[in-house]
Design a protein around this motif. Structure first.
Motif, PDB file in Angstrom:
ATOM      1  N   ALA A   1       0.835  -1.078  -0.104  1.00 22.09           N
ATOM      2  CA  ALA A   1       0.204   0.180   0.143  1.00 22.09           C
ATOM      3  C   ALA A   1       1.398   1.017   0.008  1.00 22.09           C
ATOM      4  O   ALA A   1       0.312   1.991  -0.724  1.00 22.09           O
ATOM      5  CB  ALA A   1      -1.026   0.207   1.482  1.00 22.09           C
ATOM      6  N   ARG A   2       1.819   0.943   0.850  1.00 23.47           N
ATOM      7  CA  ARG A   2       2.949   2.319   0.908  1.00 23.47           C
ATOM      8  C   ARG A   2       3.434   3.064  -0.915  1.00 23.47           C
ATOM      9  O   ARG A   2       3.317   3.680  -0.996  1.00 23.47           O
ATOM     10  CB  ARG A   2       4.136   2.288   1.471  1.00 23.47           C
TER      11      ARG A   2
ATOM     12  N   GLU B   1       2.966   6.304  -5.812  1.00 19.70           N
ATOM     13  CA  GLU B   1       2.507   6.672  -7.064  1.00 19.70           C
ATOM     14  C   GLU B   1       2.062   6.967  -7.420  1.00 19.70           C
ATOM     15  O   GLU B   1       1.594   8.480  -8.287  1.00 19.70           O
ATOM     16  CB  GLU B   1       2.767   5.438  -7.599  1.00 19.70           C
ATOM     17  N   ALA B   2       0.430   6.871  -6.247  1.00 13.81           N
ATOM     18  CA  ALA B   2      -0.553   8.051  -6.753  1.00 13.81           C
ATOM     19  C   ALA B   2      -0.268   9.458  -6.354  1.00 13.81           C
ATOM     20  O   ALA B   2      -0.782  10.698  -6.809  1.00 13.81           O
ATOM     21  CB  ALA B   2      -1.615   7.408  -5.632  1.00 13.81           C
TER      22      ALA B   2
ATOM     23  N   ARG C   1       1.766  15.821  -9.911  1.00 13.58           N
ATOM     24  CA  ARG C   1       3.348  16.236 -11.241  1.00 13.58           C
ATOM     25  C   ARG C   1       1.791  16.650 -12.351  1.00 13.58           C
ATOM     26  O   ARG C   1       2.088  17.823 -12.671  1.00 13.58           O
ATOM     27  CB  ARG C   1       3.575  14.873 -11.882  1.00 13.58           C
ATOM     28  N   GLU C   2       0.479  16.253 -12.105  1.00 12.34           N
ATOM     29  CA  GLU C   2      -0.488  16.439 -12.947  1.00 12.34           C
ATOM     30  C   GLU C   2      -0.999  18.182 -12.106  1.00 12.34           C
ATOM     31  O   GLU C   2      -0.802  18.928 -13.391  1.00 12.34           O
ATOM     32  CB  GLU C   2      -1.595  15.930 -13.130  1.00 12.34           C
TER      33      GLU C   2
ATOM     34  N   ASN D   1      -6.752  19.500  -2.154  1.00 16.60           N
ATOM     35  CA  ASN D   1      -5.698  18.391  -1.445  1.00 16.60           C
ATOM     36  C   ASN D   1      -6.215  16.738  -1.338  1.00 16.60           C
ATOM     37  O   ASN D   1      -7.666  16.681  -1.579  1.00 16.60           O
ATOM     38  CB  ASN D   1      -5.923  18.743   0.083  1.00 16.60           C
ATOM     39  N   PHE D   2      -5.260  16.397  -1.893  1.00 16.44           N
ATOM     40  CA  PHE D   2      -5.144  14.710  -2.373  1.00 16.44           C
ATOM     41  C   PHE D   2      -4.619  14.291  -1.635  1.00 16.44           C
ATOM     42  O   PHE D   2      -3.519  14.293  -1.228  1.00 16.44           O
ATOM     43  CB  PHE D   2      -5.382  14.587  -3.503  1.00 16.44           C
ATOM     44  N   GLY D   3      -5.214  12.981  -0.189  1.00 17.26           N
ATOM     45  CA  GLY D   3      -3.642  12.323   0.396  1.00 17.26           C
ATOM     46  C   GLY D   3      -4.372  10.918   0.401  1.00 17.26           C
ATOM     47  O   GLY D   3      -5.638  10.559   0.258  1.00 17.26           O
TER      48      GLY D   3
END
Length: 279
Positions: free
Chosen positions: A231-232, A237-238, A244-245, A261-263
């Motif tokens: 999962a790490r 990667e996500a 980058r995007e 915010n994306f966590g």
């Protein structure tokens, strides 16, 4: 006057169990940090008044001490004393903002990262054929000298120097440790956003935010560790892809007042009568 909660809001009694589970790790942190119950109770009292004052006003009507007292259950004299402090302001410490901005660019800008998203080792000074740490810092801020940032980061372990004298980003840049003020800042910011998203989803008929989890119980410790390690990798990667995007989008974005915010989080613990709690 009686305050009528939103139709989709759960009953107060139904919240007791979820709130107890939500608050338990925070109470553990408070006790270990020396924050006593009276201190926490005073903070909650101030927050109750503040939220009722700023978030539950009636359109076209002035918020009164009596209505805030009715909403919160706090005596009107105490409400009068606590009101007027203003809505809480989320201030980002300068060093946190600078550090996160530089690291984000290092991971997202093609000039400083490899095609797979890994940060490139950087020469100390600009002017060489390869990308430099000096150019990276200068692309983010002119308010501090790159050498001062490098010295600070070397001292805190955010970067190291390889055999060729190049600056290498360390794992500590991703995971603040110890008494680093970034650790407490992101503790408050990320938990706030996660809880705010979950609360919005509970109150709304159609959940407006993505807030999901994959969870399995009754696992062997070996499988739990294996899943945690995998999962790490997936989470990192996500995050790197999203960074980058977002960075690419900001290059042409006119800017505004919105925040995003994306966590991700990964958690595991032992369960059962002999459980030792979180690892």
């Amino acid at each position: 006057m009686t305050f009528v909660p939103p139709r989709s809001a759960p009953e107060a009694a139904a919240l007791q169990g979820p709130l107890a589970r939500l608050l338990r790790p925070l109470v553990r942190l408070c006790i270990r940090s020396g924050t006593t119950f009276p201190a926490l109770a005073q903070l909650l009292r101030e927050l109750y008044v503040n939220v009722a004052e700023h978030d539950f006003g009636l359109p076209g009507k002035e918020q009164t001490d009596s209505r805030v007292s009715l909403l919160t259950g706090i005596h009107r004299k105490e409400v009068s004393r606590l009101r007027g402090a203003g809505a809480p302001v989320a201030t980002v410490p300068a060093s946190v903002s600078r550090t996160s901005s530089i690291v984000s660019r290092w991971l997202a800008d093609p000039a400083f990262s490899a095609p797979d998203g890994k940060p490139l080792p950087l020469a100390r000074l600009a002017g060489d054929a390869e990308p430099s740490f000096e150019a990276l810092v200068a692309s983010v801020t002119r308010d501090v000298r790159p050498r001062a940032v490098l010295d600070e980061w070397l001292d805190s372990g955010l970067v190291s120097l390889d055999g060729e004298g190049r600056v290498v980003l360390a794992e500590a840049a991703f995971v603040p440790r110890g008494d680093d003020e970034r650790k407490l800042y992101y503790f408050g910011r990320n938990l706030h956003d996660h809880v705010a998203a979950a609360v919005s989803n509970v109150l709304a008929a159609e959940p407006p935010f993505l807030e999901r989890a994959v969870h399995y119980d009754g696992l062997s410790p070996e499988l739990a560790r294996k899943l945690e390690q995998r999962a790490r990798v997936l989470a990192l990667e996500a995050l790197q892809t999203a960074n980058r995007e977002a960075h690419a989008g900001c290059l042409t974005d006119p800017g505004g007042s919105a925040r995003w915010n994306f966590g991700v989080y990964v958690y595991g613990e032992a369960t059962g009568p002999d459980a030792g709690g979180p690892r």
